[in-house]
Design a protein around this motif. Sequence first.
Motif, PDB file in Angstrom:
ATOM      1  N   THR A   1      99.965  37.887 107.937  1.00  0.00           N
ATOM      2  CA  THR A   1      98.760  37.442 107.243  1.00  0.00           C
ATOM      3  C   THR A   1      97.716  36.962 108.235  1.00  0.00           C
ATOM      4  O   THR A   1      98.014  36.156 109.125  1.00  0.00           O
ATOM      5  N   LEU A   2      96.508  37.457 108.068  1.00  0.00           N
ATOM      6  CA  LEU A   2      95.364  37.020 108.851  1.00  0.00           C
ATOM      7  C   LEU A   2      94.476  36.158 107.968  1.00  0.00           C
ATOM      8  O   LEU A   2      94.097  36.570 106.866  1.00  0.00           O
ATOM      9  N   PHE A   3      94.171  34.970 108.443  1.00  0.00           N
ATOM     10  CA  PHE A   3      93.224  34.079 107.777  1.00  0.00           C
ATOM     11  C   PHE A   3      91.922  34.104 108.561  1.00  0.00           C
ATOM     12  O   PHE A   3      91.931  33.885 109.771  1.00  0.00           O
ATOM     13  N   ILE A   4      90.826  34.372 107.868  1.00  0.00           N
ATOM     14  CA  ILE A   4      89.504  34.304 108.476  1.00  0.00           C
ATOM     15  C   ILE A   4      88.785  33.136 107.824  1.00  0.00           C
ATOM     16  O   ILE A   4      88.546  33.138 106.619  1.00  0.00           O
ATOM     17  N   LEU A   5      88.470  32.127 108.639  1.00  0.00           N
ATOM     18  CA  LEU A   5      87.800  30.935 108.132  1.00  0.00           C
ATOM     19  C   LEU A   5      86.343  30.951 108.562  1.00  0.00           C
ATOM     20  O   LEU A   5      86.040  31.208 109.733  1.00  0.00           O
TER      21      LEU A   5
ATOM     22  N   MET B   1      85.006  39.961 118.436  1.00  0.00           N
ATOM     23  CA  MET B   1      85.073  40.880 117.295  1.00  0.00           C
ATOM     24  C   MET B   1      86.132  41.953 117.528  1.00  0.00           C
ATOM     25  O   MET B   1      86.791  42.396 116.581  1.00  0.00           O
ATOM     26  N   ASN B   2      86.331  42.349 118.780  1.00  0.00           N
ATOM     27  CA  ASN B   2      87.375  43.334 119.079  1.00  0.00           C
ATOM     28  C   ASN B   2      88.750  42.796 118.703  1.00  0.00           C
ATOM     29  O   ASN B   2      89.554  43.510 118.098  1.00  0.00           O
TER      30      ASN B   2
ATOM     31  N   THR C   1      92.916  42.482 112.194  1.00  0.00           N
ATOM     32  CA  THR C   1      92.738  43.008 110.838  1.00  0.00           C
ATOM     33  C   THR C   1      93.617  44.238 110.633  1.00  0.00           C
ATOM     34  O   THR C   1      94.258  44.391 109.586  1.00  0.00           O
ATOM     35  N   GLU C   2      93.681  45.108 111.633  1.00  0.00           N
ATOM     36  CA  GLU C   2      94.548  46.283 111.552  1.00  0.00           C
ATOM     37  C   GLU C   2      96.026  45.890 111.555  1.00  0.00           C
ATOM     38  O   GLU C   2      96.839  46.546 110.914  1.00  0.00           O
ATOM     39  N   TRP C   3      96.362  44.822 112.255  1.00  0.00           N
ATOM     40  CA  TRP C   3      97.740  44.326 112.340  1.00  0.00           C
ATOM     41  C   TRP C   3      98.238  43.758 111.013  1.00  0.00           C
ATOM     42  O   TRP C   3      99.398  43.923 110.645  1.00  0.00           O
TER      43      TRP C   3
END
Length: 117
Positions: free
Chosen positions: A3-7, A101-102, A108-110
């Motif tokens: 899970t990726l969290f973007i805050l 951003m890279n 995000t792909e992971w």
Amino acid sequence: MKTLFILNAPPYGSENSYNALRLAGTLAGRPANEVKVFLIGDAASCAKSGQKVPEGFYNIQIMLNKVIRAAPGAVGVCGTCMTARGISETDLVEGSHKSSMNELAEWTEWADKVLVF
């Protein structure tokens, strides 16, 4: 689960980052989960070390440390957002890092799931 969290929200004045880190910390503490957190915009301030809050008030730095301990190196802070807010790499909570951003695209792909707060 990965899970990726973007805050996006600031550490205080809104409960968005607080609630995101509550969930991230809980998931990171479960053995079958991998968690990464990316701090962007006003959330870049979440990774500022040395936070001092009034007694009885939640401390975002402590909450972020819980995620860092469970998933070392998995907290990235947008470098552009750091620069805009005058935050240097030496200002960051130990275990977090200046990111890009890279790296956000790679994470995000992971991820199996991406949660945005």
